[in-house]
Design a protein around this motif. Structure first.
Motif: not given
Lengths: 118, 294
Positions: A31-33, A36-37, A47-51, A54, B37, B62
């Motif tokens: 899933h998305g997060f 990103a993680q 750093k986590l990719t920007a919403h 992503l 998220d 983000r």
């Protein structure tokens, strides 16, 4: 800027590569997060990719048929007391697109670590 | 509500904002995906013991970092929706009417959207420039002006001027008069606080009358400072002698550094009381301000 149809930008290649890595590690979908993680852990910046970045990339990969997506069962999410997750999986077309993209890249290009691996 | 909760709430509000007029499936999917998220990020951070402020910062970064992509995605979805509407209708085509116009392929940004954004960005640029210029104009410049330390000049030259002219050295930038100060007349060190512990041979008097603030000029004949407004008179150390002023002239601390007199106009020291004067100096000649005016 318009891109040539069928080409990948580095983030999209990273997403596909990370998805394939996760599959090899025994997780068919992500899933998305989670994605990103994983990307953050592989990158130096951590750093986590920007919403927007992503989910726009995910939407484009889904539209292009390189990823399939499905929403999980609401009952399961409710049982765990969290919002529903949208699960993605890399398709065969996605694997081929990534392979094509890799061959088109110079050997020592400045790629995200997730792309260089595997 | 923690900082992280606030940041997540802001991110959710931003998603609602840019999806507000999109077709429901796309809008709802994006909102649900972001909600998931944000929830997952907060839970992962809580498990890892990340402080709330750091989570909030990450969420804000983000959100802000993704704004251009959000707007690009929104533009593409709007264009796709318009293309769909154009492709679905009109259902009835009257015979003989011109053929329907071919539907243009949807692009990420329409001309209208591009022009609107350009106009918005242009206006923001103009307003920003104007605002920046205004703030820059109004910003106080405290480097060397009244309200800061001001150099008066070499102590020898100032003393030579005061003695030869028999008048205070005028410092318009400091709104002050420099008068000669001798510790011999001030055995108790009453003015030590404004003369660097009595080491400065000059003292700076604020030229505003202690009565109502008129500038007090020097009277050559009497060798006093006499206010033309209401007749307050001060001796050459600015101590009250006559008139309605409640006290002597206020003063600024002075120091001598490397032979240069420096007046600190950031601090006004209240003048001595009416009875607090210590310099014995009678009027040395005719008054400049007549008794009638007093």
């Amino acid at each position: 800027m318009r891109r040539k149809r069928g080409t990948l930008v580095p983030l999209e290649a990273t997403i596909l590569a990370t998805g394939l890595d996760l599959r090899r590690a025994g997780e068919p979908g992500f899933h998305g997060f989670q994605l990103a993680q994983e990307i953050a852990e592989e990158s130096q910046a951590r750093k986590l990719t920007a919403h927007g970045t992503l989910y726009k990339a995910l939407a484009r990969l889904e539209d292009a048929g390189l990823l399939t997506a499905s929403w999980e069962d609401p009952d399961r999410a409710a049982a765990e007391g969290r919002p529903r997750r949208k699960h993605y999986e890399v398709t065969g077309a996605g694997e081929r697109a990534l392979a094509t993209w890799r061959t088109s890249q110079p050997a020592r290009s400045r790629l995200r670590p997730g792309v260089e691996r595997a | 509500m923690s900082l992280a909760d606030r940041a997540a709430d802001l991110a959710r509000r931003w998603v609602r904002r840019y999806t507000r007029d999109l077709p429901p499936p796309a809008a709802e999917e994006r909102r649900a995906e972001l909600a998931s998220d944000l929830w997952e990020q907060q839970r992962a951070a809580a498990r890892a013991g990340v402080p709330s402020w750091a989570v909030a910062l990450s969420i804000l970064r983000r959100m802000l970092g993704g704004v251009p992509a959000d707007l690009g995605w929104r533009g593409a979805r709007l264009a796709a929706a318009r293309t769909q509407v154009a492709a679905d209708g009109p259902a009835l085509v009257v015979t003989g009417s011109p053929p329907p116009r071919p539907v243009r392929r949807a692009r990420g940004t329409t001309r209208r959207v591009f022009l609107r954004r350009s106009l918005g960005l242009g206006s923001l640029g103009v307003l920003g420039g104007f605002g920046g210029a205004t703030v820059g104009f109004l910003w106080p410049d405290l480097r060397g002006g009244f309200g800061a330390e001001i150099e008066a000049g070499s102590v020898e030259e100032i003393l030579a001027f005061i003695r030869s002219e028999r008048a205070p050295f005028v410092m318009p930038a400091a709104r002050a008069y420099l008068v000669e100060y001798g510790p011999g007349h001030d055995p108790d060190g009453q003015y030590a606080g404004v003369t660097d512990g009595g080491t400065s041979p000059v003292m700076a008097l604020y030229w505003r009358c202690a009565h109502l603030g008129c500038r007090v000029p020097w009277c050559f004949s009497s060798q006093w400072l006499e206010c033309p407004c209401h007749g307050s008179a001060y001796n050459r150390w600015g101590e009250w002698q006559e008139g309605p002023a409640p006290r002597g002239l206020d003063r600024f601390p002075v120091a001598v550094r490397d032979g240069v007199v420096v007046v600190d106009t950031s601090r006004v020291v209240t003048g001595p009381t009416r009875r607090g004067g210590i310099l014995e100096q009678s009027r040395e000649g005719l008054a400049c301000v007549t008794l009638a005016a007093r």
